[in-house]
Write a protein that holds these residues in place. Structure first.
Motif, PDB file in Angstrom:
ATOM      1  N   GLU A  46       0.718  -1.317  -0.102  1.00  0.00           N
ATOM      2  CA  GLU A  46      -0.134  -0.314  -0.350  1.00  0.00           C
ATOM      3  C   GLU A  46       0.695   1.319   0.137  1.00  0.00           C
TER       4      GLU A  46
ATOM      5  N   ARG B 132      -4.406   9.381   2.225  1.00  0.00           N
ATOM      6  CA  ARG B 132      -3.152   8.089   1.931  1.00  0.00           C
ATOM      7  C   ARG B 132      -3.204   7.140   2.849  1.00  0.00           C
ATOM      8  N   PRO B 133      -2.387   6.062   1.976  1.00  0.00           N
ATOM      9  CA  PRO B 133      -3.193   4.329   2.588  1.00  0.00           C
ATOM     10  C   PRO B 133      -2.234   4.615   4.060  1.00  0.00           C
TER      11      PRO B 133
ATOM     12  N   THR C  77      -3.965   0.710  -3.287  1.00  0.00           N
ATOM     13  CA  THR C  77      -3.931  -0.290  -2.567  1.00  0.00           C
ATOM     14  C   THR C  77      -4.982  -1.425  -2.559  1.00  0.00           C
TER      15      THR C  77
ATOM     16  N   ALA D 129     -12.231   4.642   1.745  1.00  0.00           N
ATOM     17  CA  ALA D 129     -12.000   3.320   2.388  1.00  0.00           C
ATOM     18  C   ALA D 129     -11.039   2.464   0.889  1.00  0.00           C
ATOM     19  N   LYS D 130     -11.759   3.007  -0.476  1.00  0.00           N
ATOM     20  CA  LYS D 130     -10.183   2.082  -1.485  1.00  0.00           C
ATOM     21  C   LYS D 130      -8.654   3.105  -1.175  1.00  0.00           C
ATOM     22  N   ARG D 131      -8.495   3.999  -0.453  1.00  0.00           N
ATOM     23  CA  ARG D 131      -7.880   5.177  -0.181  1.00  0.00           C
ATOM     24  C   ARG D 131      -6.392   4.583   0.722  1.00  0.00           C
ATOM     25  N   VAL D 132      -7.650   4.200   1.550  1.00  0.00           N
ATOM     26  CA  VAL D 132      -6.623   4.137   2.827  1.00  0.00           C
ATOM     27  C   VAL D 132      -5.923   2.777   3.535  1.00  0.00           C
ATOM     28  N   GLY D 133      -6.749   1.860   2.436  1.00  0.00           N
ATOM     29  CA  GLY D 133      -6.019   0.244   2.043  1.00  0.00           C
ATOM     30  C   GLY D 133      -6.827  -0.454   2.910  1.00  0.00           C
ATOM     31  N   GLN D 134      -5.773  -1.545   3.019  1.00  0.00           N
ATOM     32  CA  GLN D 134      -6.586  -2.848   4.512  1.00  0.00           C
ATOM     33  C   GLN D 134      -5.181  -2.314   5.857  1.00  0.00           C
ATOM     34  N   SER D 135      -5.086  -1.494   6.124  1.00  0.00           N
ATOM     35  CA  SER D 135      -3.902  -0.726   6.382  1.00  0.00           C
ATOM     36  C   SER D 135      -4.515   0.367   7.569  1.00  0.00           C
TER      37      SER D 135
ATOM     38  N   TYR E 177      -7.470  -2.868  -2.802  1.00  0.00           N
ATOM     39  CA  TYR E 177      -9.018  -1.761  -4.208  1.00  0.00           C
ATOM     40  C   TYR E 177      -8.404  -1.985  -5.189  1.00  0.00           C
TER      41      TYR E 177
ATOM     42  N   GLN F 223      -4.719   5.737   7.121  1.00  0.00           N
ATOM     43  CA  GLN F 223      -4.994   6.704   8.027  1.00  0.00           C
ATOM     44  C   GLN F 223      -6.320   6.144   8.116  1.00  0.00           C
TER      45      GLN F 223
ATOM     46  N   ALA G 191     -15.062  -4.391   2.166  1.00  0.00           N
ATOM     47  CA  ALA G 191     -14.998  -4.400   3.521  1.00  0.00           C
ATOM     48  C   ALA G 191     -13.841  -4.942   3.984  1.00  0.00           C
ATOM     49  N   GLY G 192     -13.776  -4.720   5.212  1.00  0.00           N
ATOM     50  CA  GLY G 192     -12.427  -5.386   6.287  1.00  0.00           C
ATOM     51  C   GLY G 192     -12.149  -4.199   6.249  1.00  0.00           C
ATOM     52  N   ASN G 193     -11.999  -3.214   6.452  1.00  0.00           N
ATOM     53  CA  ASN G 193     -11.698  -1.790   6.456  1.00  0.00           C
ATOM     54  C   ASN G 193     -12.488  -0.891   7.036  1.00  0.00           C
TER      55      ASN G 193
END
Lengths: 215, 250
Positions: free
Chosen positions: A47, B61-62, A66, B81-87, A68, B64, B113-115
């Protein structure tokens, strides 16, 4: 410093920038969706946020990668993880050339290189995707027509270049042929060598001439 | 502003203070299912540009964490959600259960989902610890909050130092001619469209009235500063039909 413009790039964005970012985002994600490997190379990226600076058009994009997919935005809080500075034409030609020869990378170079490779390796089988809508036969025919058109275009381009070259060289005598240029270059080189030799010879003769004081 | 009185505005009418939450809930219960399509019809799709602009300016950003307060059907949550990613983490919070349910189903159906966490919460009493989020947004929600000052204080509290609040809300049109056309549209066409599409003229009449009762750009900016924000500014969009207010906590 990955950011060539400013460290904290939270500036106002206009309608054109928004549209450009959205367009690039759609193109990238569609290309990943249609890729034969479904963008596996992008999924291998951590990411991250990558800055793409197009030098010739002075435009900055931030590509947020990411799970996504890729989100494209005009601003980023803080610095990008890596920065790629290149030109639009070079970026467009990336799929054909496979590399960005004149690009400047900064920040995490390995990450930037990995991203460029992922972009370059996108492989879209248009015929395969088209066949889902039209059936195999029509998709094959369309593909064949496209290939024929591309081949014909390349041949016509080559023929036009050859014809123009011959016209300029032999009909108008406006341009020399390659052989003429090479002969001329050889003669110039020979003349240069001869001139150097004479200059050397004159220098030696001058040194041998007795000085007035000695006489 | 009548937040120190026993009554408060609900559109152009005054209602007992404790009644506003129930009435607003009633409005959004009524429109939840057709909220998205109505937004598209009412704004001719421009609300998507306003939201996109907000997302762009967030610079998210990812990794956050984001609070999407009054997140409704999840437009902003999806983008964040798409931008912060799973982290990272996004919390979609809304006082209205129907809206959260519609938003949650929609996002899950779209593979988000997931984040993302979903919660039903009152903006005046956020159920989060201090200094939790890098970014908080409230899009087209603040005007429905009973005590806006308290909500802004709460938003300030839950932001991390360095965090940013973004308030996207209908505001005061700056162009006089457009203002007249906008008034005509809001009070004559909008409720009729509400009746036609969502079979609910009254709710859309309330939406138009609540927009007029909402503080203008400068007033809201001052309210943000009064709530504790160290810096506040706003950006008019579409000649002030909508304004994006941003406040920073340092």
């Amino acid at each position: 410093m990955p950011n060539p413009q400013n460290a904290n790039s939270q500036h106002a964005t206009g309608l054109m920038s928004l549209t450009a970012a959205k367009l690039l985002e759609t193109l990238l994600n569609e290309a990943i969706r249609l890729d034969a490997q479904h963008g596996a190379a992008f999924k291998a990226l951590p990411e991250c946020a990558i800055q793409l600076h197009l030098k010739d058009v002075q435009v900055n994009f931030y590509l947020v990668c990411t799970d996504y997919g890729i989100s494209v935005q005009n601003a980023l809080k803080g610095e990008a993880d890596a920065c790629i500075q290149t030109e639009l034409a070079e970026l467009v030609a990336l799929h054909r050339t496979g590399q960005l020869n004149n690009a400047q990378l900064s920040g995490d170079d390995a990450l930037a290189t990995q991203f460029i490779q992922a972009l370059a390796n996108l492989d879209i089988d248009w015929e395969e995707h088209l066949s889902h809508y039209t059936g195999d036969l029509i998709a094959f025919k369309v593909g064949q027509a496209a290939r024929s058109f591309a081949h014909a275009k390349e041949t016509a381009k080559q023929q036009a270049a050859d014809t123009l070259k011959e016209y300029l060289q032999f009909e108008l005598n406006a341009l020399p042929t390659k052989d003429q240029v090479m002969r001329f270059t050889d003669e110039v080189n020979r003349l240069q060598e001869q001139t150097d030799a004479i200059a050397e010879r004159i220098e030696q003769l001058l040194n041998k001439r007795p000085h007035k004081a000695d006489a | 502003m009548s937040q120190n009185k026993r009554t408060i505005d609900f559109g152009f009418s005054e209602v007992p203070l404790e009644e506003k939450v129930k009435k607003v809930k009633g409005v959004f219960d009524s429109v939840a299912d057709k909220y998205d399509i109505m937004n598209d019809v009412m704004s001719m799709g421009i609300h998507r540009l306003w939201k996109r602009h907000t997302i762009e300016l967030s610079g998210i950003r990812p990794g956050q964490s984001v609070l999407d307060l009054a997140g409704g059907t999840g437009d902003l949550t999806k983008a964040f959600a798409k931008r912060v990613g799973q982290s990272g983490r996004v919390v979609l919070a809304d006082i209205n259960e129907s809206m959260v349910r519609v938003g949650r189903d929609r996002l899950i159906n779209q593979g988000i989902a997931g984040n993302v966490d979903y919660t039903i919460t009152n903006a005046e009493a956020l159920a989060f610890p201090d200094n939790t989020f890098d970014l908080a947004t409230i899009a087209f929600g603040l005007r429905n909050v009973t005590n806006k000052d308290k909500a802004l204080e709460e938003l300030y509290r839950v932001l991390k130092p360095g965090g940013q609040l973004m308030v996207l809300e209908f505001s005061k049109v700056t162009q006089p001619l457009l203002s007249k056309a906008y008034d005509f549209y809001s009070f004559n066409i909008l409720p009729k469209m509400g009746k036609l599409i969502a079979d609910d003229e009254a709710s859309y009449q309330y939406l138009a009235e609540s927009i007029r009762m909402h503080p203008d750009q400068e007033t809201l900016k001052q309210m943000m500063l009064d709530a504790g924000f160290d810096k506040a500014e706003y950006l008019n969009m579409s000649e002030g039909i909508v304004a994006l207010h941003r406040g920073w906590k340092y």
